[in-house]
Design a protein around this motif. Structure first.
Motif, PDB file in Angstrom:
ATOM      1  N   ARG A 128      -0.838  21.376 -23.235  1.00 26.34           N
ATOM      2  CA  ARG A 128       0.278  21.061 -24.572  1.00 26.34           C
ATOM      3  C   ARG A 128      -0.137  22.168 -25.650  1.00 26.34           C
ATOM      4  N   MET A 129      -1.249  22.465 -25.640  1.00 26.74           N
ATOM      5  CA  MET A 129      -1.769  23.683 -26.470  1.00 26.74           C
ATOM      6  C   MET A 129      -1.163  25.142 -26.092  1.00 26.74           C
ATOM      7  N   LYS A 130      -0.746  24.987 -24.730  1.00 21.12           N
ATOM      8  CA  LYS A 130      -0.774  26.340 -24.058  1.00 21.12           C
ATOM      9  C   LYS A 130      -1.706  27.305 -24.057  1.00 21.12           C
ATOM     10  N   ARG A 131      -2.880  26.994 -23.873  1.00 18.75           N
ATOM     11  CA  ARG A 131      -4.053  27.666 -24.006  1.00 18.75           C
ATOM     12  C   ARG A 131      -4.291  28.862 -22.859  1.00 18.75           C
ATOM     13  N   GLY A 132      -3.538  28.238 -21.632  1.00 16.33           N
ATOM     14  CA  GLY A 132      -3.539  29.229 -20.463  1.00 16.33           C
ATOM     15  C   GLY A 132      -4.877  29.019 -19.695  1.00 16.33           C
ATOM     16  N   TYR A 133      -5.744  27.963 -19.815  1.00 20.31           N
ATOM     17  CA  TYR A 133      -6.804  27.782 -18.845  1.00 20.31           C
ATOM     18  C   TYR A 133      -7.090  26.481 -18.937  1.00 20.31           C
ATOM     19  N   THR A 134      -7.751  26.023 -17.802  1.00 18.90           N
ATOM     20  CA  THR A 134      -8.487  24.609 -17.654  1.00 18.90           C
ATOM     21  C   THR A 134      -9.754  24.327 -18.210  1.00 18.90           C
ATOM     22  N   ILE A 135     -10.028  23.332 -18.447  1.00 16.30           N
ATOM     23  CA  ILE A 135     -11.492  22.726 -18.767  1.00 16.30           C
ATOM     24  C   ILE A 135     -12.393  23.560 -17.824  1.00 16.30           C
ATOM     25  N   ALA A 136     -12.048  23.321 -16.406  1.00 15.28           N
ATOM     26  CA  ALA A 136     -12.982  23.889 -15.433  1.00 15.28           C
ATOM     27  C   ALA A 136     -13.223  25.392 -15.553  1.00 15.28           C
ATOM     28  N   GLU A 137     -12.091  25.921 -15.774  1.00 10.12           N
ATOM     29  CA  GLU A 137     -12.137  27.393 -15.937  1.00 10.12           C
ATOM     30  C   GLU A 137     -13.105  27.782 -17.093  1.00 10.12           C
ATOM     31  N   TYR A 138     -13.154  26.883 -18.287  1.00 13.16           N
ATOM     32  CA  TYR A 138     -13.782  27.296 -19.409  1.00 13.16           C
ATOM     33  C   TYR A 138     -15.310  27.087 -19.075  1.00 13.16           C
ATOM     34  N   ARG A 139     -15.527  26.010 -18.625  1.00 15.48           N
ATOM     35  CA  ARG A 139     -16.836  25.564 -17.975  1.00 15.48           C
ATOM     36  C   ARG A 139     -17.603  26.657 -17.194  1.00 15.48           C
ATOM     37  N   GLU A 140     -16.572  27.279 -16.504  1.00 16.75           N
ATOM     38  CA  GLU A 140     -17.116  28.045 -15.366  1.00 16.75           C
ATOM     39  C   GLU A 140     -17.562  29.505 -16.077  1.00 16.75           C
ATOM     40  N   MET A 141     -16.702  29.891 -17.244  1.00 13.45           N
ATOM     41  CA  MET A 141     -16.877  31.098 -17.815  1.00 13.45           C
ATOM     42  C   MET A 141     -18.003  30.725 -18.728  1.00 13.45           C
ATOM     43  N   HIS A 142     -18.293  29.653 -19.248  1.00 12.85           N
ATOM     44  CA  HIS A 142     -19.437  29.169 -20.124  1.00 12.85           C
ATOM     45  C   HIS A 142     -20.661  29.347 -19.196  1.00 12.85           C
ATOM     46  N   ASP A 143     -20.746  28.844 -18.132  1.00 17.23           N
ATOM     47  CA  ASP A 143     -22.014  28.668 -17.155  1.00 17.23           C
ATOM     48  C   ASP A 143     -22.240  30.062 -16.828  1.00 17.23           C
TER      49      ASP A 143
END
Ligand code: 5AD
Ligand code: SF4
Length: 473
Positions: A287-302
């Motif tokens: 809904r925010m149109k952020r362009g990533y999923t939480i799985a992708e964010y977590r992957e980047m963070h890890d």
């Protein structure tokens, strides 16, 4: 000497803009004052990201009504994002305002102030084109940024400086006003950035903070050579005399391997990443149109933590965005629990007219629910920040000394100083003025959620050290 009062709200971009406007006006014979009553010119550098920031400025303007009546040649100006967004509306709400100047026209401020003084009563509006008001190139040109030659005496500290590398934003997150007020994303040429960095260092600057809305998305082709953000970091790293390179704000999807590799391998790069996640649920991110999923964010963070175990990562979160359920909010709590950010900036959703979410998505989470979620997330983050800072107890950190602490109690030559570690943690300790601008070893003996407390380590120079120094020198 004419007197200038300037009030700045908002992000680092605004701090830099104000610094440059002050520098330009100083050249015209202005000096700063802390009082609107005695100022010849009163300027507000404004922010539109949340309603609250705008309300503050409109009430400050309201308080100036009588002052302007008492001193009609006082020039009152509104600059920055709210100027670009509200334009004529500012004159309607505060008819005694003389000038309204968008973030792309700040170089005109000295001239506009001069004209306002010469022809009182004539209002001046200088803003950029809207995102649909012309061809892309013309719109881009109308958002020209204000980066004149830097004047070292105008910076808050001589050894730290912001350097703009990108203006505008093209991500169009649905809640965000920035793409419409700051215009299309434009990257500054690397030759300009490097020249500015070299100049700053030659004037005594040790730390630069690169600024951009999505700073790690920076890229630029110059003389046939395509530069990535990581190439720019490497180029800056070669600037002799520069000690620290920081950058804000990063966009999660553009935290590519080459960027992380550069930060890991370049000792001057501060091991600190501000990479806002904004939310912990996929439905909300969509809904925010952020362009990533939480799985992708977590992957980047890890990946960042795996490559640099000591890296400090901070985030922004919005609570109470359109349609946010309790369960979705709990997913944000889960993400914070899992990622253990060094810090998070938490905001209640504020509907901004002109954004996609204002047009299409209802602002339907009641304010008391937003407030409760804000407090709950903040309490969790504070607990994590404190535990995280406690890991430093008894350790030694390298601190770049920034200046007296907020509540510096000066006693003779001794005073309380503040500075930051290589992972951007604030450290407070006793010292003296001469230490400002130096990088010192500090032993940490206490910590809370936001600050480490320590004492400067003074090593006794023993015989081994002498022989070592002898062999080097
Ligand atoms: N309401 C609340 N917070 C917002 N932000 C941006 N737009 C809004 C809005 N409409 C927050 C985001 C961003 C930070 C600078 O401000 O979290 O990262
Ligand atoms: Fe706003 Fe999104 Fe651009 Fe950040 S990336 S400035 S939140 S539109």
């Amino acid at each position: 000497m004419k007197k200038l009062y300037i009030e700045t709200v908002g992000c680092q971009m605004n701090l830099l803009d104000s610094e440059l406007v002050v520098a330009a006006l100083r050249k015209e014979g202005y000096e700063l004052t802390g009082s609107t009553a005695e100022a010849d010119t009163v300027l507000f550098n404004t922010c539109s990201v949340r309603q609250h920031a705008e309300d503050k400025i409109y009430s400050a303007l309201g308080r100036l009504k009588d002052a302007k009546r008492a001193m009609p040649d006082k020039v009152i100006g509104v600059m920055g994002c709210m100027a670009q967004k509200d334009q004529q509306l500012i004159f309607k709400r505060a008819p005694y305002v003389d000038i309204v100047v968008g973030p792309g026209q700040l170089h005109q401020v000295p001239q506009l102030v001069r004209e306002a003084r010469e022809k009182p009563g004539e209002q001046r509006l200088e803003v950029s084109l809207g995102r649909k008001e012309g061809a892309t190139d013309v719109i881009k040109r109308s958002h020209e940024s204000f980066d004149p030659l830097r004047d070292p005496t105008m910076r808050p500290t001589p050894f730290q400086a912001f350097v703009r590398i990108q203006i505008g934003c093209d991500k169009f997150c649905t809640y965000c006003i920035v793409p419409s007020v700051r215009g299309p994303e434009q990257s500054r040429p690397p030759s300009q950035i490097l020249a500015e960095a070299r100049q700053l260092v030659s004037e005594g600057c040790k730390e630069i903070t690169l600024l951009g809305q999505t700073v790690n998305s920076w890229r630029h082709t110059e003389e046939g050579v395509a530069w990535r953000f990581s190439d720019l970091l490497r180029g800056l790293h070669d600037v002799e005399g520069l000690e620290r390179i920081k950058f804000v704000t990063s966009y999660p999807k553009d935290m590519t391997d080459d960027v992380l590799e550069a930060i890991r391998d370049l000792p001057k790069c501060v091991k600190y990443l501000h990479v806002p996640a904004q939310h912990g649920s996929d439905e909300q991110l969509l809904r925010m149109k952020r362009g990533y999923t939480i799985a992708e964010y977590r992957e980047m963070h890890d990946r960042a933590k795996r490559w640099m175990p000591d890296v400090a990562i901070t985030s922004d979160f919005i609570v109470g965005f359109s349609g946010e359920t309790e369960e979705q909010f709990q997913q944000t709590m889960d993400l914070v629990r899992e990622c253990r950010f060094k810090n998070s900036f938490i905001f209640k959703y504020s509907e901004r007219p002109g954004t996609k979410s204002a047009d299409r998505l209802p602002d339907d989470v009641p304010d008391e629910v937003k407030r409760r979620r804000n407090n709950e997330l903040l309490a969790l983050q504070n607990e994590i920040s404190e535990a995280d800072n406690h890991r430093f107890l008894g350790s030694r950190v390298e601190v770049l000394v920034e200046g007296p602490s907020k509540k510096a109690a000066e006693e003779g030559d001794r005073l309380q100083l503040t500075g930051r570690t290589m992972c951007d943690r604030i450290v407070v300790f006793d010292g003296n003025r001469r230490q400002i601008g130096q990088t010192l070893p500090v032993a940490v003996y206490d910590a809370n959620a936001h600050t480490l407390f320590g004492a400067v380590v003074t090593d006794h120079v023993g015989p081994e050290v002498f022989s070592l120094a002898g062999s080097v020198g």
